[in-house]
Scaffold this active site. Sequence first.
Site, PDB file in Angstrom:
ATOM      1  N   ASP A 474      43.175  38.707  37.597  1.00  0.00           N
ATOM      2  CA  ASP A 474      42.572  37.827  36.602  1.00  0.00           C
ATOM      3  C   ASP A 474      43.621  37.485  35.539  1.00  0.00           C
ATOM      4  O   ASP A 474      44.209  38.382  34.926  1.00  0.00           O
ATOM      5  CB  ASP A 474      41.370  38.519  35.954  1.00  0.00           C
ATOM      6  CG  ASP A 474      40.549  37.561  35.118  1.00  0.00           C
ATOM      7  OD1 ASP A 474      39.564  37.031  35.652  1.00  0.00           O
ATOM      8  OD2 ASP A 474      40.893  37.345  33.945  1.00  0.00           O
ATOM      9  N   GLU A 517      39.645  31.727  36.903  1.00  0.00           N
ATOM     10  CA  GLU A 517      41.013  32.235  36.814  1.00  0.00           C
ATOM     11  C   GLU A 517      41.158  33.540  37.587  1.00  0.00           C
ATOM     12  O   GLU A 517      42.078  34.312  37.320  1.00  0.00           O
ATOM     13  CB  GLU A 517      41.401  32.439  35.340  1.00  0.00           C
ATOM     14  CG  GLU A 517      40.628  33.519  34.613  1.00  0.00           C
ATOM     15  CD  GLU A 517      39.348  33.008  33.969  1.00  0.00           C
ATOM     16  OE1 GLU A 517      38.859  33.672  33.059  1.00  0.00           O
ATOM     17  OE2 GLU A 517      38.832  31.949  34.377  1.00  0.00           O
TER      18      GLU A 517
END
Length: 600
Positions: A474, A517
Amino acid sequence: MLSHMKPLDLSLRIPAEVPDTLPDKRFDSLLRIARCHFEVVDAVFLPEAVSGSWEPVLEGRVAPGLSDVFSLCRYLTPHDDVLVVPDTFADGRFHRQLHDTGNRPVRFLASCPVIAHAAEPVGFFCLLHDTPRDMTEEDQAFLRDLARLAAGIIERDGTQVRLEEDVDALREGERRMTLAIAGSGTGIWDRDIKAGEIYYSAGWKAILGYTDTEISNRIEDSYTRIHPDDLDYVRAAIRAHFEQQTASYEVEHRIRCKDGHYKWISSRGRVVSRDADGTPLRMIGTTTDVSAIRGLSERLQQTVDLLTNLTNEVPGLVFQYQRTPRGESFFSYASAGIQDMYELTPEQVVADDSAVNRLVHPDDLPGYLMSFDVSAESLAPWHFEYRVWLPRQGLRWRQGDARPVRLSDGSTLWHGFITDITERKRIEAELQEFATVDFLTQLPNRRHFMMQIEAELTKVQRALVRRSAVLMCDLDHFKLINDQWGHSVGDQALRHFAAILRDQLNAWDLAGRVGGEEFAVVLSGKDIGQAAAFAQLLQQRITGTPLLVGGQHIPLTVSVGVSVIMASDASADAALSRGDQALYRAKKNGRNRIECYEVV
């Protein structure tokens, strides 16, 4: 003491399937059972907060004033076990008294998390009493059972919502299909083979000029409408499909209309159910009026000159292809389009078809030859898509369509057309790529990645690979990047990270973009230590390869959670869930970290 405890984390996550507002009445029976069974003052369901607000449920009504109880339960209760506080006054973790909805002191507190299928608590099932007491193991087990029943209620409601959405989508799909069929000039038929009946749609009946009530559904009546010269051919095609000699039923034949004249139709269908012995029970198909196409075809055959002049201008190959009972095969006619389709002349194929067969891709040649065998045996229309290797054009795709007839000497003669479908195949490949690849990062999208990781789990379970590691990655502070530099820079950051990740993967590794993301990686054959080393190298590469936009350095770091795929996993979601838990720790402990989920 409670005052020395860490601040309570109120950033709660609830599965999307759980409704934002919980109907009060749903838990009444469970709460009454709990209150009576345990003989306590209050039994209450404390749901996890949604958007910063929450409403405890106390037998059909909202029970305000339990915020302290909720916070303590969420902080102190183990993820999957029961919290029992025999006397809150004597427990050093409480720095002030708790009170229930009637402002009575809470001396005894018991709590069990309610865990739905997403493996995250969605609330707490609590018992409150105004005098100290304790709980036996049997009582704790019963409280767990009540919590599981509450979770079942929540999951049931979520399932109901999804079912209603699916039904709405199905109805919309049916509406669109009905409109599409109605506007296409195609009729639908549904044949009950055992009962000897066939259902025709209104569009089918309209092709022959009948209204919805003017035609019989008996199968024997349907054969009386087929042109006598075509009846044996149609019966042979149906019989071949019933006996599973062909994958589908496809015929073109003449049929008598209501006013007595004949028109050409194309019928295509497939047996959709058989009994245990393979006997066909039901067949569904479509019928299209092809009279105009057949009329054109027949007029083209009236004179050789007209046929030659027309077919030589068509972008494709118009042909007659013949097979004799002795096994000889050749093109008795080939238009000038054979130069484009095969880079051959008509003279090169008039004696035999070996020159064409040598150009068909070796992987497609067996199917190509078999398709003519099947068509010749059942007199079914020939249709095949295949590749050819040409000296000048290279690899190209071709589609062939033809209708066979049996000649008096036993030969089979096809009249057909071959066209270039290379561009169509390219578009189909691009559409397939769009369906499986994330456009922004050019990595597999979540749906395709989940298919790949499920295949990797199968390999582990079948011991085709000893182990495989999963990394959940992430990008840190991604929202800040979007807010500070704009979404276009955010997109560049995602592409930048994806390129670094892709360069570090081996050919047998997997990676995909599974969220905004968030990225997932599967390292086939690697253990958790090797995966952690991979993550360290990834972080080093990000640091050593900064993202520059307009001469400005955009800081990028990544948090990584590492887990392994285990043969005991029921699905790949289990490994991803463990990786998510490790990733959560990495971000909670400061970001730009690597955390491993160690399996005990």
